[in-house]
Write a protein that holds these residues in place. Structure first.
Motif, mmCIF file in Angstrom:
data_model
loop_
_atom_site.group_PDB
_atom_site.id
_atom_site.type_symbol
_atom_site.label_atom_id
_atom_site.label_comp_id
_atom_site.label_asym_id
_atom_site.label_seq_id
_atom_site.Cartn_x
_atom_site.Cartn_y
_atom_site.Cartn_z
ATOM 1 N N ILE A 7 0.859 -1.189 0.000
ATOM 2 C CA ILE A 7 0.000 0.000 0.000
ATOM 3 C C ILE A 7 0.893 1.236 0.000
ATOM 4 O O ILE A 7 1.559 1.539 0.994
ATOM 5 C CB ILE A 7 -0.943 0.014 1.215
ATOM 6 C CG1 ILE A 7 -1.786 -1.267 1.268
ATOM 7 C CG2 ILE A 7 -1.841 1.247 1.176
ATOM 8 C CD1 ILE A 7 -2.605 -1.411 2.542
ATOM 9 N N GLY A 8 0.921 1.947 -1.113
ATOM 10 C CA GLY A 8 1.717 3.154 -1.222
ATOM 11 C C GLY A 8 2.778 3.046 -2.292
ATOM 12 O O GLY A 8 3.570 2.094 -2.299
ATOM 13 N N GLY A 9 2.776 4.012 -3.209
ATOM 14 C CA GLY A 9 3.719 4.018 -4.321
ATOM 15 C C GLY A 9 4.819 5.036 -4.172
ATOM 16 O O GLY A 9 5.298 5.584 -5.167
ATOM 17 N N GLY A 10 5.231 5.310 -2.932
ATOM 18 C CA GLY A 10 6.390 6.163 -2.701
ATOM 19 C C GLY A 10 7.660 5.333 -2.708
ATOM 20 O O GLY A 10 7.672 4.158 -3.090
ATOM 21 N N ILE A 11 8.764 5.924 -2.252
ATOM 22 C CA ILE A 11 10.050 5.243 -2.302
ATOM 23 C C ILE A 11 10.052 3.985 -1.432
ATOM 24 O O ILE A 11 10.597 2.940 -1.827
ATOM 25 C CB ILE A 11 11.175 6.195 -1.858
ATOM 26 C CG1 ILE A 11 11.341 7.308 -2.898
ATOM 27 C CG2 ILE A 11 12.494 5.450 -1.688
ATOM 28 C CD1 ILE A 11 11.720 6.825 -4.285
ATOM 29 N N VAL A 27 3.123 -9.488 -6.643
ATOM 30 C CA VAL A 27 2.934 -8.257 -5.871
ATOM 31 C C VAL A 27 1.810 -7.421 -6.475
ATOM 32 O O VAL A 27 1.757 -7.225 -7.703
ATOM 33 C CB VAL A 27 4.225 -7.411 -5.852
ATOM 34 C CG1 VAL A 27 4.049 -6.170 -4.985
ATOM 35 C CG2 VAL A 27 5.403 -8.244 -5.373
ATOM 36 N N LEU A 28 0.951 -6.915 -5.605
ATOM 37 C CA LEU A 28 -0.062 -5.948 -5.993
ATOM 38 C C LEU A 28 0.256 -4.640 -5.271
ATOM 39 O O LEU A 28 0.268 -4.598 -4.036
ATOM 40 C CB LEU A 28 -1.461 -6.431 -5.611
ATOM 41 C CG LEU A 28 -2.604 -5.414 -5.783
ATOM 42 C CD1 LEU A 28 -2.729 -4.958 -7.240
ATOM 43 C CD2 LEU A 28 -3.923 -5.995 -5.285
ATOM 44 N N MET A 29 0.544 -3.591 -6.020
ATOM 45 C CA MET A 29 0.833 -2.283 -5.429
ATOM 46 C C MET A 29 -0.375 -1.386 -5.627
ATOM 47 O O MET A 29 -0.858 -1.205 -6.750
ATOM 48 C CB MET A 29 2.077 -1.652 -6.061
ATOM 49 C CG MET A 29 2.376 -0.246 -5.555
ATOM 50 S SD MET A 29 3.915 0.430 -6.219
ATOM 51 C CE MET A 29 5.103 -0.383 -5.167
ATOM 52 N N LEU A 30 -0.846 -0.785 -4.534
ATOM 53 C CA LEU A 30 -1.994 0.112 -4.564
ATOM 54 C C LEU A 30 -1.517 1.527 -4.248
ATOM 55 O O LEU A 30 -0.927 1.765 -3.190
ATOM 56 C CB LEU A 30 -3.050 -0.328 -3.550
ATOM 57 C CG LEU A 30 -3.585 -1.752 -3.704
ATOM 58 C CD1 LEU A 30 -4.567 -2.069 -2.584
ATOM 59 C CD2 LEU A 30 -4.238 -1.947 -5.071
ATOM 60 N N GLU A 31 -1.769 2.445 -5.151
ATOM 61 C CA GLU A 31 -1.364 3.844 -4.983
ATOM 62 C C GLU A 31 -2.597 4.729 -5.129
ATOM 63 O O GLU A 31 -3.352 4.609 -6.092
ATOM 64 C CB GLU A 31 -0.301 4.222 -6.009
ATOM 65 C CG GLU A 31 -0.019 5.705 -6.149
ATOM 66 C CD GLU A 31 0.376 6.379 -4.835
ATOM 67 O OE1 GLU A 31 -0.105 7.502 -4.601
ATOM 68 O OE2 GLU A 31 1.138 5.781 -4.058
ATOM 69 N N HIS A 166 -6.366 4.099 -6.092
ATOM 70 C CA HIS A 166 -6.951 3.188 -5.110
ATOM 71 C C HIS A 166 -6.655 3.692 -3.702
ATOM 72 O O HIS A 166 -5.491 3.741 -3.278
ATOM 73 C CB HIS A 166 -6.392 1.774 -5.280
ATOM 74 C CG HIS A 166 -7.081 0.972 -6.343
ATOM 75 N ND1 HIS A 166 -7.145 1.378 -7.652
ATOM 76 C CD2 HIS A 166 -7.771 -0.212 -6.270
ATOM 77 C CE1 HIS A 166 -7.819 0.473 -8.360
ATOM 78 N NE2 HIS A 166 -8.212 -0.491 -7.545
ATOM 79 N N ARG A 167 -7.698 4.057 -2.996
ATOM 80 C CA ARG A 167 -7.575 4.558 -1.624
ATOM 81 C C ARG A 167 -7.945 3.450 -0.644
ATOM 82 O O ARG A 167 -9.099 3.049 -0.546
ATOM 83 C CB ARG A 167 -8.485 5.762 -1.417
ATOM 84 C CG ARG A 167 -8.320 6.421 -0.048
ATOM 85 C CD ARG A 167 -9.216 7.635 0.074
ATOM 86 N NE ARG A 167 -10.613 7.281 0.325
ATOM 87 C CZ ARG A 167 -11.643 7.984 -0.101
ATOM 88 N NH1 ARG A 167 -11.468 9.056 -0.865
ATOM 89 N NH2 ARG A 167 -12.878 7.619 0.207
ATOM 90 N N VAL A 168 -6.962 2.966 0.066
ATOM 91 C CA VAL A 168 -7.194 1.916 1.057
ATOM 92 C C VAL A 168 -7.716 2.540 2.347
ATOM 93 O O VAL A 168 -7.171 3.534 2.827
ATOM 94 C CB VAL A 168 -5.910 1.120 1.329
ATOM 95 C CG1 VAL A 168 -6.122 0.094 2.434
ATOM 96 C CG2 VAL A 168 -5.430 0.439 0.050
ATOM 97 N N GLU A 169 -8.750 1.943 2.901
ATOM 98 C CA GLU A 169 -9.346 2.478 4.126
ATOM 99 C C GLU A 169 -9.333 1.489 5.284
ATOM 100 O O GLU A 169 -9.362 1.898 6.443
ATOM 101 C CB GLU A 169 -10.782 2.932 3.844
ATOM 102 C CG GLU A 169 -10.845 4.071 2.827
ATOM 103 C CD GLU A 169 -12.247 4.627 2.650
ATOM 104 O OE1 GLU A 169 -13.202 3.855 2.788
ATOM 105 O OE2 GLU A 169 -12.363 5.841 2.380
ATOM 106 N N VAL A 201 2.297 -1.797 4.640
ATOM 107 C CA VAL A 201 1.781 -0.424 4.669
ATOM 108 C C VAL A 201 2.955 0.530 4.468
ATOM 109 O O VAL A 201 3.861 0.608 5.301
ATOM 110 C CB VAL A 201 1.060 -0.124 5.994
ATOM 111 C CG1 VAL A 201 0.643 1.347 6.047
ATOM 112 C CG2 VAL A 201 -0.155 -1.033 6.162
ATOM 113 N N ALA A 202 2.942 1.230 3.351
ATOM 114 C CA ALA A 202 3.991 2.214 3.037
ATOM 115 C C ALA A 202 3.328 3.471 2.488
ATOM 116 O O ALA A 202 3.737 4.009 1.457
ATOM 117 C CB ALA A 202 4.977 1.628 2.041
ATOM 118 N N ALA A 203 2.301 3.932 3.188
ATOM 119 C CA ALA A 203 1.441 5.004 2.688
ATOM 120 C C ALA A 203 1.809 6.379 3.219
ATOM 121 O O ALA A 203 1.041 7.332 3.050
ATOM 122 C CB ALA A 203 -0.017 4.687 3.040
#
Length: 532
Positions: A7-11, A27-31, A166-169, A201-203
């Motif tokens: 979760i999160g497409g930052g560094i 891997v599924l990346m959600l940004e 995609h906003r994870v809640e 979680v990398a949001a």
């Protein structure tokens, strides 16, 4: 089904995904943001990374060791020796940053400017004993593009699914383990539910949510100012902190933040309250709302950023002014981030050298011409009139600001032998380091008629980074209230306080934000791959 959701497409998220692909995982990346913003806030950053024992340091005659770096880190951050995980992550970072951050990046085509910068030297609390701030040649923009390119051209690229918007809640669980997440698409509010063997979680942090910043404002800073500008990511709202907490994860040190005292309104805002963080000129006078010099210890950048925030917040009105002239601005004024450092961002060597030698005319014109917080005057009466017009009152006193400038200039006129002003002493000190000497004026008077016009900059506190966050162990596993790992749940980057829920303590030695994202992201990816 994907084996791991990031979760999160930052560094931090990108580094985690790279490690997962290296291990052959799906891997599924959600940004939450759009594809054009892939790379997060790092893509907009200046790109400084805290590194120890590097070739750049050795070429400059700097002898640095992990032991010295850790001593500086613990002293400056005032880390509690009983605070297990922040301390463990601090130790891990200084021991591993050379190989697992710096060398790892170099092998992926990332280069650095020849001279490390020396910032956060410490004021009342010891800071960096030596220069450690290594600036990526190309800024954070280049860093992000290099790592994204590695991701997109990875030999296992077919195992990666990237979904933007995609906003994870919420996090999903089964039998006490995290098994996926749910949320909505940002643009259409279409719900989704996704499952995997584990979740990283990398949001990011929560400092883009100014109300949360106020809620967790540290007691050392008194009450939050009426105006706090936003220098964080527009989606750094703490939503995933809430989700982790709801799943039983522990949040720690949320009142530890890395904010700045010299924020100005962005000339072309892209979000509410959008601010820019200035690197304030050392030769400028830092004044309060009336035009009095803040003191008795004068405010000078590069020593203790947290103290600068504290001093401004202690004033009756919690904003400030900086007084300088054109000569000072051309040589010393800087703005943090890739956007306002185009010669470094675009890797234009001659333009970069020109700006160093002759002054940054482009930045001077950009800020004085387009930023609402900059005012320019031929003399003090004109300048003060414009300052008061900008603020909409008569708060700035011409007599006070004249006294501040004339007293400072008189000190300079006496000659260096008789300088009894702490700001002048610190200017002499920083000029001993070649990286600062070329960017710092040699005792420049404010009211020098040959150095005009005069410039005043109205500055506000600007929110930047969350130093606290989700508590993790040294495998980036999220810990619950009893200190036990939650199966299937990992956290990295700013979401995890860059590791351990607050590896910096109260203060950061700078450059450890990007570095922390890289190291904790890699560790999270490796750990998730090992159990999936």
């Amino acid at each position: 089904m994907s084996e791991v959701i990031v979760i999160g497409g930052g560094i931090a998220g990108i580094c985690a995904a790279l490690e997962l692909l290296d291990a052959g995982r799906r891997v599924l990346m959600l940004e939450r943001d759009c594809a054009e913003k892939f790379g997060g806030l790092a893509k907009e950053s200046f790109g400084g990374i805290f590194l120890v024992g590097t070739p750049e340091q050795r070429r400059a005659g700097i002898r640095d060791t992990p032991e010295l770096a850790l001593a500086d880190w613990k002293a400056f951050g005032e880390l509690d020796p009983n605070d297990r995980w922040p301390l463990a992550w601090a130790e891990a970072y200084v021991q591993r940053c050379h190989d697992d951050v710096g060398l790892w990046l170099r092998k992926r085509g990332v280069g650095f400017l020849p001279a490390p910068h020396w910032i956060e030297r410490g004021l009342f609390t010891p800071g960096n004993s030596v220069p450690r701030f290594h600036i990526v040649w190309g800024t954070g923009h280049e860093l992000a593009l290099r790592l994204i390119d590695r991701l997109e051209n990875h030999p296992q690229r077919e195992r990666l699914d990237i979904r933007f918007d995609h906003r994870v809640e919420n996090l999903l669980s089964s039998n006490g383990a995290i098994t996926g997440c749910s949320g909505v698409t940002e643009s259409e509010q279409r719900p989704f539910e996704l499952h995997a063997g584990s979740v990283i979680v990398a949001a990011g942090g929560f400092n883009g949510n100014i109300e949360r910043v106020r809620q967790h404002w540290h007691r050392d800073w008194g009450t939050p100012p009426p105006v706090i500008l936003n220098g964080s990511h527009r989606y750094a709202d703490g939503r995933l902190h809430d989700a982790v907490s709801a799943a039983g994860g522990r949040l720690t040190h949320l009142d530890s933040m890395w904010n700045y005292a010299a924020g100005v309104h962005h000339p072309r805002p892209r979000k509410p309250g959008h601010g820019l963080s200035l690197v304030p000129p050392r030769s400028a006078l830092w004044l309060d709302w009336r035009g009095r010099r803040i003191g008795p210890m004068p405010l000078v950048t590069g020593f203790d950023t947290r103290d600068l925030v504290a001093q401004v917040c202690a004033q009756e009105r919690q904003y400030s002014w900086q007084l300088m002239n054109r000569r000072i601005a051309l040589k010393e004024l800087a703005v943090s981030g890739a956007e306002h450092n185009p010669s470094i961002r675009d890797k234009k060597k001659f333009a970069f050298l020109r700006d160093l030698i002759f002054g940054n005319q482009w930045l001077y014109d950009e800020m004085t011409g387009n930023c609402e917080d900059f005012v320019v005057g031929r003399d003090l009466p004109e300048l003060v009139a414009k300052m008061n017009a900008l603020q909409g009152d008569d708060a700035v006193s011409l007599d006070e600001i004249r006294l501040a400038a004339e007293s400072y200039d008189a000190q300079i006129d006496r000659g260096q032998t008789f300088h009894n002003d702490e700001q002048l002493r610190r200017i002499a000190y920083v000029r001993h380091w070649k990286g600062d000497r070329i960017r710092t004026c040699k005792f420049q008077k404010i009211l020098d008629p040959k150095a005009g016009p005069l410039i005043a900059v109205r500055e506000f506190i600007i929110s930047r980074k969350s130093l606290g966050g989700i508590q993790t162990d040294l495998q980036s596993r999220v810990l619950d209230g009893a200190g036990q790992p939650i199966p299937g749940l990992f956290a990295a980057g700013e979401a995890a306080g860059f590791g351990g829920g607050g590896m910096h303590g109260l203060r950061a030695l700078e450059g450890s934000f990007l570095g922390g994202c890289i190291l904790s992201g890699r560790i999270a990816g490796q750990a998730a791959a090992s159990i999936t």
